[in-house]
Design an enzyme around this catalytic site. Structure first.
Site, PDB file in Angstrom:
ATOM      1  N   SER A 111       0.150   6.470   0.669  1.00  0.00           N
ATOM      2  CA  SER A 111      -0.807   5.797   1.563  1.00  0.00           C
ATOM      3  C   SER A 111      -0.555   6.300   2.988  1.00  0.00           C
ATOM      4  CB  SER A 111      -0.561   4.286   1.506  1.00  0.00           C
ATOM      5  OG  SER A 111      -1.271   3.618   2.525  1.00  0.00           O
ATOM      6  N   TYR A 145       4.373  -4.083   1.219  1.00  0.00           N
ATOM      7  CA  TYR A 145       3.545  -2.936   0.833  1.00  0.00           C
ATOM      8  C   TYR A 145       4.061  -1.660   1.506  1.00  0.00           C
ATOM      9  CZ  TYR A 145      -0.677  -0.060   0.244  1.00  0.00           C
ATOM     10  OH  TYR A 145      -1.557   0.951  -0.070  1.00  0.00           O
TER      11      TYR A 145
HETATM   12  N1  LIG Z   1      -7.935   1.308  -0.990  1.00  0.00           N
HETATM   13  C1  LIG Z   1      -7.279   1.911  -0.041  1.00  0.00           C
HETATM   14  O1  LIG Z   1      -7.776   2.062   1.095  1.00  0.00           O
HETATM   15  C2  LIG Z   1      -5.906   2.448  -0.304  1.00  0.00           C
HETATM   16  C3  LIG Z   1      -5.249   3.082   0.764  1.00  0.00           C
HETATM   17  C4  LIG Z   1      -3.992   3.614   0.526  1.00  0.00           C
HETATM   18  C5  LIG Z   1      -3.407   3.530  -0.733  1.00  0.00           C
HETATM   19  N2  LIG Z   1      -4.081   2.904  -1.740  1.00  0.00           N
HETATM   20  C6  LIG Z   1      -3.418   2.821  -3.055  1.00  0.00           C
HETATM   21  O2  LIG Z   1      -4.324   3.126  -4.092  1.00  0.00           O
HETATM   22  C7  LIG Z   1      -3.893   2.477  -5.298  1.00  0.00           C
HETATM   23  C8  LIG Z   1      -5.095   1.788  -5.931  1.00  0.00           C
HETATM   24  O3  LIG Z   1      -5.503   0.732  -5.098  1.00  0.00           O
HETATM   25  P1  LIG Z   1      -7.031   0.298  -4.927  1.00  0.00           P
HETATM   26  O4  LIG Z   1      -7.297   0.266  -3.474  1.00  0.00           O
HETATM   27  O5  LIG Z   1      -7.901   1.057  -5.834  1.00  0.00           O
HETATM   28  O6  LIG Z   1      -6.905  -1.235  -5.390  1.00  0.00           O
HETATM   29  P2  LIG Z   1      -7.653  -2.123  -6.484  1.00  0.00           P
HETATM   30  O7  LIG Z   1      -7.138  -3.481  -6.283  1.00  0.00           O
HETATM   31  O8  LIG Z   1      -9.129  -1.908  -6.424  1.00  0.00           O
HETATM   32  O9  LIG Z   1      -7.124  -1.508  -7.865  1.00  0.00           O
HETATM   33  C9  LIG Z   1      -5.783  -1.659  -8.263  1.00  0.00           C
HETATM   34  C10 LIG Z   1      -5.730  -1.722  -9.793  1.00  0.00           C
HETATM   35  O10 LIG Z   1      -4.351  -1.849 -10.184  1.00  0.00           O
HETATM   36  C11 LIG Z   1      -4.293  -2.782 -11.241  1.00  0.00           C
HETATM   37  N3  LIG Z   1      -2.963  -3.379 -11.369  1.00  0.00           N
HETATM   38  C12 LIG Z   1      -2.393  -4.342 -10.585  1.00  0.00           C
HETATM   39  N4  LIG Z   1      -1.197  -4.685 -11.075  1.00  0.00           N
HETATM   40  C13 LIG Z   1      -0.986  -3.925 -12.175  1.00  0.00           C
HETATM   41  C14 LIG Z   1       0.063  -3.806 -13.115  1.00  0.00           C
HETATM   42  N5  LIG Z   1       1.157  -4.589 -13.041  1.00  0.00           N
HETATM   43  N6  LIG Z   1      -0.049  -2.905 -14.131  1.00  0.00           N
HETATM   44  C15 LIG Z   1      -1.157  -2.144 -14.242  1.00  0.00           C
HETATM   45  N7  LIG Z   1      -2.208  -2.218 -13.397  1.00  0.00           N
HETATM   46  C16 LIG Z   1      -2.116  -3.095 -12.373  1.00  0.00           C
HETATM   47  C17 LIG Z   1      -5.347  -3.826 -10.897  1.00  0.00           C
HETATM   48  O11 LIG Z   1      -5.711  -4.594 -12.037  1.00  0.00           O
HETATM   49  C18 LIG Z   1      -6.474  -2.943 -10.370  1.00  0.00           C
HETATM   50  O12 LIG Z   1      -7.340  -2.532 -11.402  1.00  0.00           O
HETATM   51  C19 LIG Z   1      -2.768   1.545  -4.897  1.00  0.00           C
HETATM   52  O13 LIG Z   1      -1.516   2.125  -5.206  1.00  0.00           O
HETATM   53  C20 LIG Z   1      -2.929   1.426  -3.405  1.00  0.00           C
HETATM   54  O14 LIG Z   1      -1.742   1.119  -2.733  1.00  0.00           O
HETATM   55  C21 LIG Z   1      -5.295   2.362  -1.548  1.00  0.00           C
END
Ligand SMILES: NC(=O)c1ccc[n+]([C@@H]2O[C@H](COP(=O)([O-])OP(=O)(O)OC[C@H]3O[C@@H](n4cnc5c(N)ncnc54)[C@H](O)[C@@H]3O)[C@@H](O)[C@H]2O)c1
Length: 284
Positions: free
Chosen positions: A147, A160
Site C-alpha cells: 500500500s 493497518y
Molecule cells: N482500496 C484501496 O485503496 C487500497 C489501497 C492500498 C492497499 N489496499 C489493499 O488491497 C487489498 C484488498 O483490499 P480492498 O480495498 O479490495 O478491500 P475490500 O474490503 O473491498 O476487499 C477485501 C476482501 O478481503 C476479504 N477478506 C477479509 N478477511 C479475510 C480473511 N480472513 N480471509 C480471506 N479473505 C478475507 C474480504 O471478504 C473482502 O472480499 C488489501 O490488502 C488492502 O490493504 C487497498
C-alpha cells in the site's frame, strides 16, 4: 515488452480476498485474459459470485472458501489446487482489512485479526504455495498487496500501517531470495493508491473502538470521491506484473510523493511528520 495478454492468457491464478474490491477486480481481469481463476475468500458467497461472473462471460473460474488468517487453510488450498489443476502461474496475496482507531483503544481481537489477515495471510500464502511452485519447475508470479501506507505514518490507522510496512519488507526480502536461488518466480509489491473498494465500509469496521467511526466515515467519503475504478486499477496491476516489475502501482505519482517524503524523513532523521490526510479527516 511483455504485456498481460501474452503472460497471463493461460495457467492457474489463485487470488485471496476475491469476493470484493481489488481481489475481485484482479480475478475478473485474469479470467478475461484466459486464466483459470481460483477465487478465494472468507466470504464464500462473494467468492462464488466473482467466479460466476467470470464464467458468465466465457471464462474459467471456481470459488473456494479460505480464511487467510488460518495457515492450515492456505496449506490445504495449495495442495488442492496443485493436485487438481497443476502448477499455479499467478498467486495474489490480496485479502486485507483496514483497522481504524487510536492504537491504545483498538481491542486485542481486532489487532490480532489485522496482523493475521494482512501480514500472516501473505506470509503463509507464500509459505504454502512456493514449495509447490518450485517443485513444478515452471515460471510463476506472486503479487503481495502492499500500500502507499507502507511508506508513511498514519495516526488512527496504526494497525493497518504496521502490517503494510511489514508486507513491503517481506516482499523485498522474498524478491531477493528468488534472485539468490535463481528461481523463476517473479515477486511484486502491489502498491495501490486509492481504489474505490469496500475497505472503509462501515460494516468492515466490526470490533473497532467507537472513536473510529468518524475517521472511517471520512475515509469512506474520500474513497468514494477520489478512488480509482477497481477494474482500471486491476488492469494496471496485471500489466505491470507481466513486465516482471517489483513495484506495481495504480497511482505512481502519489506513491512517489509519499516515498519521497519517507526518504527525507529517514535521511534527516526527522520526527514523524503529520500527513495532510490525517489533518483533513481529523474529526474529534
Ligand atoms: N482500496 C484501496 O485503496 C487500497 C489501497 C492500498 C492497499 N489496499 C489493499 O488491497 C487489498 C484488498 O483490499 P480492498 O480495498 O479490495 O478491500 P475490500 O474490503 O473491498 O476487499 C477485501 C476482501 O478481503 C476479504 N477478506 C477479509 N478477511 C479475510 C480473511 N480472513 N480471509 C480471506 N479473505 C478475507 C474480504 O471478504 C473482502 O472480499 C488489501 O490488502 C488492502 O490493504 C487497498
Amino acid at each position: 515488452m511483455a504485456c498481460d495478454a501474452d503472460v497471463f492468457n493461460h495457467g492457474v491464478a489463485v487470488i485471496t480476498g476475491a469476493a470484493s474490491g481489488i481481489g475481485a477486480g484482479l480475478a475478473r481481469r485474469a479470467g478475461a485474459l484466459g486464466m483459470n481463476v481460483i477465487a478465494t475468500d472468507i466470504n464464500a458467497d462473494g467468492a462464488a459470485a466473482t467466479a460466476a461472473a467470470i464464467v458468465a462471460v466465457g471464462g474459467k473460474a471456481e470459488a473456494e472458501q479460505v480464511d487467510v488468517a488460518i495457515p492450515d487453510e492456505l496449506d490445504r488450498l495449495a495442495e488442492r489446487v496443485f493436485d487438481r489443476h497443476g502448477a499455479v502461474r499467478l498467486l495474489i496475496n490480496n485479502a486485507g482489512i483496514e483497522t481504524v482507531g487510536n492504537t491504545w483503544e483498538v481491542p486485542a481481537a481486532r489487532w490480532e485479526a489485522t496482523l493475521n489477515i494482512n501480514l500472516h495471510g501473505v506470509i503463509h500464502g507464500v509459505r504454502a504455495f512456493v514449495p509447490h511452485m518450485i517443485g513444478s519447475g515452471k515460471e510463476a508470479w506472486i503479487g503481495n498487496l502492499s500500500s502507499v501506507g507502507a511508506f508513511g505514518q498514519m495516526p488512527g490507522q496504526t494497525a493497518y500501517t504496521v502490517t503494510k510496512h511489514a508486507v513491503q519488507a517481506f516482499s523485498e526480502c522474498l524478491y531477493l531470495e528468488m534472485e539468490l536461488k535463481a528461481l523463476p518466480i517473479h515477486v511484486s509489491a502491489i502498491v495501490p493508491g486509492m481504489v474505490r473498494t469496500a475497505i472503509f465500509d462501515a460494516e468492515a469496521g466490526f470490533g473497532e473502538p467507537e472513536s473510529a467511526t468518524g475517521h472511517r466515515r471520512a475515509m469512506f467519503d474520500m474513497m468514494r470521491a477520489h478512488g480509482m475504478d477497481i477494474d482500471q486499477a486491476s488492469a494496471m496491476f496485471l500489466e505491470q506484473m507481466a513486465q516482471n516489475r517489483f513495484w506495481v502501482h495504480s497511482d505512481p505519482a502519489m506513491a512517489a510523493q509519499i516515498i519521497g517524503a519517507r526518504v527525507k524523513f529517514l535521511q534527516d532523521q526527522l520526527p514523524p511528520i503529520m500527513p495532510d490526510l490525517a489533518l483533513a479527516i481529523a474529526v474529534d
